[in-house]
Motif scaffolding. Structure first.
Motif, mmCIF file in Angstrom:
data_model
loop_
_atom_site.group_PDB
_atom_site.id
_atom_site.type_symbol
_atom_site.label_atom_id
_atom_site.label_comp_id
_atom_site.label_asym_id
_atom_site.label_seq_id
_atom_site.Cartn_x
_atom_site.Cartn_y
_atom_site.Cartn_z
ATOM 1 N N SER A 249 6.767 -0.045 14.044
ATOM 2 C CA SER A 249 7.860 0.538 13.280
ATOM 3 C C SER A 249 8.872 1.136 14.249
ATOM 4 O O SER A 249 8.512 1.584 15.339
ATOM 5 C CB SER A 249 7.361 1.610 12.310
ATOM 6 N N ARG B 108 12.456 3.682 14.253
ATOM 7 C CA ARG B 108 13.430 4.552 13.600
ATOM 8 C C ARG B 108 14.450 4.975 14.649
ATOM 9 O O ARG B 108 14.162 5.790 15.520
ATOM 10 C CB ARG B 108 12.749 5.801 13.013
ATOM 11 N N THR C 165 16.381 0.682 11.071
ATOM 12 C CA THR C 165 14.929 0.847 11.049
ATOM 13 C C THR C 165 14.258 -0.516 10.940
ATOM 14 O O THR C 165 14.885 -1.514 10.590
ATOM 15 C CB THR C 165 14.483 1.727 9.876
ATOM 16 N N SER C 166 12.963 -0.526 11.237
ATOM 17 C CA SER C 166 12.182 -1.756 11.105
ATOM 18 C C SER C 166 10.715 -1.396 10.921
ATOM 19 O O SER C 166 10.220 -0.449 11.540
ATOM 20 C CB SER C 166 12.351 -2.651 12.339
ATOM 21 N N ASP C 167 10.047 -2.150 10.063
ATOM 22 C CA ASP C 167 8.599 -2.058 9.894
ATOM 23 C C ASP C 167 8.073 -3.480 9.735
ATOM 24 O O ASP C 167 8.580 -4.234 8.890
ATOM 25 C CB ASP C 167 8.221 -1.248 8.653
ATOM 26 N N ASP D 41 13.042 -5.132 7.792
ATOM 27 C CA ASP D 41 13.726 -5.076 9.088
ATOM 28 C C ASP D 41 15.222 -4.930 8.953
ATOM 29 O O ASP D 41 15.855 -5.647 8.173
ATOM 30 C CB ASP D 41 13.433 -6.332 9.903
#
Length: 243
Positions: free
Chosen positions: A142, A144, A151-153, A208
């Motif tokens: 992830s 931030r 952001t991305s997960d 993402d």
């Protein structure tokens, strides 16, 4: 595991070795994109490296471990961090292949500042690794970015009984250098490592914003999802591409 025959032999690394590091728990997500879109991001002297009629954009997360300068010992604290990068694939007229980074998110400010001074587009972010555990086999990353940035997960479940040895998987991961812009010139920074031990994986999480923040658009699930326990790599002396 036995490595597939299609893996190219790593080129001989020009001395001196400038950095030694390990990349572990790597998650590779890739999408097809039009060649013309990738071409807009290529440094002078290189073109998109096309496979099956398409250029490819990757979202890759891994754990940087034991990074150090030259052949010396790993740098305490600064040599271990999480990284998530967005990248394209490049090719010189002589066939030399590389990576073009659009962004690299990391959680070590000193590393970010040093890399940016060298022309590498690092971003200081909260980058976290999600390890698998008995209650959940998913592993991923992830990001931030600070100041309400992108952001991305993403996470995958590796299939350790399904080795990825197909030409596309090798095309996307058998990369032994990067192309970057530095003070108006295009540099090639070579590296060497053994073949990635690659496995197919099932995507379990994907939200993402990093690819979009880099200026590209992808839709739907990735066309390639891979996982690797990792490799050790070394970087050699950069060279300037001549016009």
């Amino acid at each position: 595991m036995e490595f597939p025959d299609p893996w190219p032999d790593p080129p001989e690394l020009p001395s001196p070795v400038i950095m030694d590091q390990r990349w572990t728990d790597a998650v590779f997500l890739h999408w097809r994109i039009p060649e013309a879109e990738a071409a807009a991001f290529m440094p002078a002297g290189v073109a998109p490296d096309v496979f099956d009629g398409s250029a490819w954009v990757g979202l890759i997360g891994f754990r940087m471990q034991k990074a150090g300068i030259g052949r010396g010992p790993a740098a305490p604290y600064f040599g271990d961090f999480n990284e998530v990068n967005v990248r394209l694939y490049s090719r010189e007229p002589d066939g030399t292949r590389g990576v073009v980074f659009l962004s690299l998110d990391a959680d070590r400010l000193a590393v970010v500042l040093a890399a940016r001074a060298a022309g590498i587009p690092y971003v200081w972010s909260r980058a976290r690794f999600r390890p698998a555990h008995p209650g959940s086999p998913s592993t991923g990353y992830s990001v931030r970015r600070f100041r309400r940035g992108a952001t991305s997960d993403f996470a995958v479940v590796p299939a350790f009984d399904d080795v990825a040895a197909d030409p596309l998987s090798i095309h996307l991961t058998a990369r032994f250098g990067l192309h970057s812009r530095f003070r108006g010139r295009t540099l090639y920074i070579p590296n060497t490592h053994s073949p990635w031990p690659l496995y197919r994986a099932e995507l379990t999480v994907l939200e993402d914003g990093l690819i979009g923040a880099a200026g590209l658009h992808v839709a739907g699930p990735p066309d390639s999802v891979l996982f690797s326990p990792g490799v050790r790599t070394q970087f050699g002396r950069p060279r300037v591409l001549r016009a």
